[in-house]
Motif scaffolding. Structure first.
Motif, mmCIF file in Angstrom:
data_model
loop_
_atom_site.group_PDB
_atom_site.id
_atom_site.type_symbol
_atom_site.label_atom_id
_atom_site.label_comp_id
_atom_site.label_asym_id
_atom_site.label_seq_id
_atom_site.Cartn_x
_atom_site.Cartn_y
_atom_site.Cartn_z
ATOM 1 N N ASN A 274 -6.413 1.386 0.759
ATOM 2 C CA ASN A 274 -6.148 0.242 1.412
ATOM 3 C C ASN A 274 -5.059 -0.832 0.435
ATOM 4 N N ALA A 275 -5.729 -1.007 -0.858
ATOM 5 C CA ALA A 275 -4.989 -1.816 -1.524
ATOM 6 C C ALA A 275 -3.516 -1.456 -1.985
ATOM 7 N N THR A 276 -3.392 -0.043 -2.013
ATOM 8 C CA THR A 276 -2.023 0.524 -2.422
ATOM 9 C C THR A 276 -1.051 0.359 -1.290
ATOM 10 N N PRO B 31 2.230 -6.769 -5.876
ATOM 11 C CA PRO B 31 2.063 -8.314 -5.377
ATOM 12 C C PRO B 31 0.508 -8.454 -4.759
ATOM 13 N N VAL B 32 -0.294 -7.427 -4.425
ATOM 14 C CA VAL B 32 -1.457 -7.335 -3.801
ATOM 15 C C VAL B 32 -2.569 -7.851 -4.630
ATOM 16 N N ASP C 226 12.879 12.070 -4.744
ATOM 17 C CA ASP C 226 14.038 12.995 -4.424
ATOM 18 C C ASP C 226 14.379 13.029 -3.104
ATOM 19 N N SER C 227 13.538 12.821 -2.095
ATOM 20 C CA SER C 227 13.938 12.982 -0.771
ATOM 21 C C SER C 227 14.210 11.625 0.093
ATOM 22 N N VAL C 228 13.742 10.674 -0.619
ATOM 23 C CA VAL C 228 14.063 9.219 -0.115
ATOM 24 C C VAL C 228 14.393 8.667 -1.263
ATOM 25 N N PRO C 229 15.815 8.325 -1.857
ATOM 26 C CA PRO C 229 16.308 7.870 -2.864
ATOM 27 C C PRO C 229 15.961 6.258 -2.953
ATOM 28 N N ASP C 230 16.052 5.828 -1.701
ATOM 29 C CA ASP C 230 15.645 3.982 -1.882
ATOM 30 C C ASP C 230 14.181 3.834 -1.652
ATOM 31 N N ALA C 231 13.411 4.954 -1.885
ATOM 32 C CA ALA C 231 11.937 4.750 -1.348
ATOM 33 C C ALA C 231 11.336 3.661 -2.628
ATOM 34 N N ALA C 232 10.574 2.770 -1.946
ATOM 35 C CA ALA C 232 9.650 1.705 -2.734
ATOM 36 C C ALA C 232 8.262 2.306 -2.659
ATOM 37 N N LEU C 233 7.977 2.596 -4.052
ATOM 38 C CA LEU C 233 6.725 3.408 -4.247
ATOM 39 C C LEU C 233 5.453 2.685 -4.871
ATOM 40 N N SER C 234 4.408 2.453 -4.304
ATOM 41 C CA SER C 234 3.100 2.026 -4.741
ATOM 42 C C SER C 234 1.989 3.406 -5.077
ATOM 43 N N LEU C 235 1.654 3.227 -6.408
ATOM 44 C CA LEU C 235 0.687 4.309 -6.699
ATOM 45 C C LEU C 235 -0.501 3.695 -7.048
ATOM 46 N N SER C 236 -1.600 4.467 -6.292
ATOM 47 C CA SER C 236 -3.107 3.775 -6.642
ATOM 48 C C SER C 236 -3.788 3.750 -7.750
ATOM 49 N N TYR C 237 -3.102 4.543 -8.685
ATOM 50 C CA TYR C 237 -3.771 4.449 -10.149
ATOM 51 C C TYR C 237 -3.454 3.302 -10.744
ATOM 52 N N GLU C 238 -2.330 2.650 -10.261
ATOM 53 C CA GLU C 238 -1.922 1.431 -11.112
ATOM 54 C C GLU C 238 -2.435 0.126 -10.457
ATOM 55 N N ILE C 239 -3.338 0.333 -9.484
ATOM 56 C CA ILE C 239 -3.754 -0.827 -8.575
ATOM 57 C C ILE C 239 -5.324 -1.125 -8.341
ATOM 58 N N GLY C 240 -5.849 -0.037 -7.959
ATOM 59 C CA GLY C 240 -7.377 -0.097 -7.301
ATOM 60 C C GLY C 240 -8.486 0.224 -8.164
ATOM 61 N N SER C 241 -9.579 0.196 -7.758
ATOM 62 C CA SER C 241 -10.934 0.655 -8.327
ATOM 63 C C SER C 241 -10.959 2.333 -7.917
ATOM 64 N N PRO C 242 -12.041 2.983 -8.707
ATOM 65 C CA PRO C 242 -12.212 4.284 -8.361
ATOM 66 C C PRO C 242 -12.550 4.727 -6.889
ATOM 67 N N GLY C 243 -13.186 3.867 -6.042
ATOM 68 C CA GLY C 243 -13.527 4.170 -4.838
ATOM 69 C C GLY C 243 -12.346 4.557 -4.028
ATOM 70 N N LEU C 244 -11.961 5.729 -3.330
ATOM 71 C CA LEU C 244 -10.843 6.193 -2.756
ATOM 72 C C LEU C 244 -10.312 5.425 -1.411
ATOM 73 N N ARG C 245 -11.213 5.049 -0.481
ATOM 74 C CA ARG C 245 -10.662 4.300 0.509
ATOM 75 C C ARG C 245 -10.178 2.911 0.214
ATOM 76 N N GLU C 246 -10.959 2.104 -0.548
ATOM 77 C CA GLU C 246 -10.675 0.828 -0.890
ATOM 78 C C GLU C 246 -9.387 0.769 -1.650
ATOM 79 N N ARG C 247 -9.288 1.789 -2.711
ATOM 80 C CA ARG C 247 -8.094 1.891 -3.420
ATOM 81 C C ARG C 247 -6.863 2.078 -2.794
#
Length: 436
Positions: free
Chosen positions: A186-188, A237-238, A163-184
């Motif tokens: 980083n991957a995001t 892509p990651v 809503d704030s940035v209509p042309d935003a390209a978003l990466s969400l961590s739940y779609e990508i990484g493992s349960p560990g917060l910091r490595e997830r």
């Protein structure tokens, strides 16, 4: 027919297979500075096609193309932490300088079992989005504590940012990484940074294929050696930054009929080694340096690259890896071979492309679930199966062919009883009925 193309530093290999997976054509051409020209050269060498190509799978490492990563705004949704544990901490200096944009930690997120920790600070999230846009950054990485179990906070934050940035390209961590917060996280962030590279690669490949009269679904090899659709690759892509050696290893294992092996991939500028067990490259079980040298945990194949690449050093690496698979053969693949007296079998130049032409689409998930008893655990496992199957379809698999290849679950020893780590891999044949 299906077409596999391996874009290497020195050569580009193309392999054409029929519906039974038999090789019906292959070609080798010198690689060019651009991916599109490399593909055109290989396709020209392949000559007139004996039938309709129903799918094209491309193998291309991140290092194959000049990379200008995007700057990324990183939003962490979690309780506060010491600055030494914040976003971008521990990154290699060059990677941080190229990628790090505004970052902030806001209240919200969940525990590893999905218990809410606090409501999302919507005001702080919107303020962060506006600040990033003012800085000229439109690529966002959103990472919430507990997101692999409860991804609602990330979706809520994504809505606010959009809503704030209509042309935003978003990466969400739940779609990508493992349960560990910091490595997830980083991957995001890396995923967001690599979006431009992935988009350009997809465009280059499509232009080259269409110039050759090929209008077929386009797929890309992921680091595990499976395939994903072009759209899925562009969004994630990651997971596909270094597929060449795993694809070559799986192709070499299939070529020699070896379910267990040490594989040496001798490329034009480097030598990479890995082990294969049950036909699959052995994967990292712990965090490791991923793209740009940033620490991640994506369970990619464990590849060892001897620093100097001398024959003695390579032999030492091979001997060490051989201890993991006693009695297994050493298989050569690739065409570099400067460190060896021989150049290996000529067929090895086509191992990666041949594997890609025959490979399936793959999707994997890793979740933490909390169940009060066996009946509830079974329900959660069924939900995980369904999630993995739907991801395989999103990754380009034909719905009628998808299946769960592996499902493992085990109690998490350091958490209360009933908490399990669940890993599911789903596969399926590439969807070939629509053009790309």
């Amino acid at each position: 027919m299906r077409l596999g193309i391996d874009v290497g530093r020195a050569t580009t290999a193309a392999v054409l297979t029929d519906t039974a997976g038999r090789v019906v054509g292959r070609a080798l051409a010198d690689s060019a500075p651009t991916t599109a020209v490399s593909l055109r050269r290989a396709l020209a060498r392949l000559g007139p096609l004996p039938g309709t190509v129903r799918a094209v799978a491309v193998v291309c490492d991140l290092a194959r193309r000049p990379l200008v990563p995007r700057r990324v705004a990183a939003l962490r949704i979690s309780p506060g932490c010491h600055p030494a544990l914040g976003p971008f901490v521990g990154w290699p200096p060059e990677a941080r300088a190229a990628v790090a944009g505004p970052y902030r930690t806001v209240d919200g997120g969940s525990s590893v079992t999905g218990r809410p920790l606090a409501a999302l600070d919507r005001v702080a999230t919107a303020d962060f989005a506006h600040r990033a846009r003012a800085a000229g950054v439109t690529a966002f990485a959103v990472c919430a504590a507990g997101a692999p179990t409860a991804h609602g906070p990330e979706l809520e934050a994504a809505g606010i940012i959009a809503d704030s940035v209509p042309d935003a390209a978003l990466s969400l961590s739940y779609e990508i990484g493992s349960p560990g917060l910091r490595e997830r996280e980083n991957a995001t962030v890396l995923n967001a940074a690599l979006g431009g590279w992935a988009g350009e690669l997809v465009q280059d490949c499509r232009r080259a294929l269409r110039s050759a009269g090929i209008d077929a679904p386009l797929l890309f090899a992921r680091d595990s050696g499976g395939l994903v659709s072009a759209d899925y690759f562009r969004r994630h892509p990651v997971i596909a930054t270094s597929p060449a050696t795993p694809c070559a290893a799986r192709g070499a294992a299939a070529r020699t009929g070896s379910e267990r092996a040490v594989v040496v991939d001798a490329g034009a500028g480097s030598v990479r080694c890995l082990t294969v067990v049950d036909g699959e490259p052995v994967r990292h079980e712990r965090p490791y340096p991923g793209a740009l040298g940033v620490r991640v945990q994506l369970r990619a194949p464990e590849v060892t690259e001897p620093a100097e690449g001398t024959a003695d050093e390579i032999r030492a690496v091979v001997a060490r890896l051989g201890e993991r698979v006693p009695g297994a053969p050493v298989i050569r693949t690739g065409g570099g071979a400067e460190a060896f007296a021989d150049t290996g079998a000529p067929e090895s130049l086509f191992d990666a492309a041949r594997h890609a032409a025959r490979a399936d689409c793959r999707a994997e998930i890793e979740h933490i679930v909390s169940a009060a008893g066996r009946a509830e655990l079974d329900q959660l496992l069924d939900a995980a199966r369904g999630h993995a199957l739907s991801l395989a379809i999103a990754a380009g698999a034909a719905p009628a062919t998808v299946r769960v290849r592996t499902l493992t679950h085990a109690p998490v020893a350091y958490l209360p009883a009933g908490v399990h780590r669940v890993t599911v891999q789903a596969t399926g044949e590439p969807f070939t009925d629509v053009p790309s």
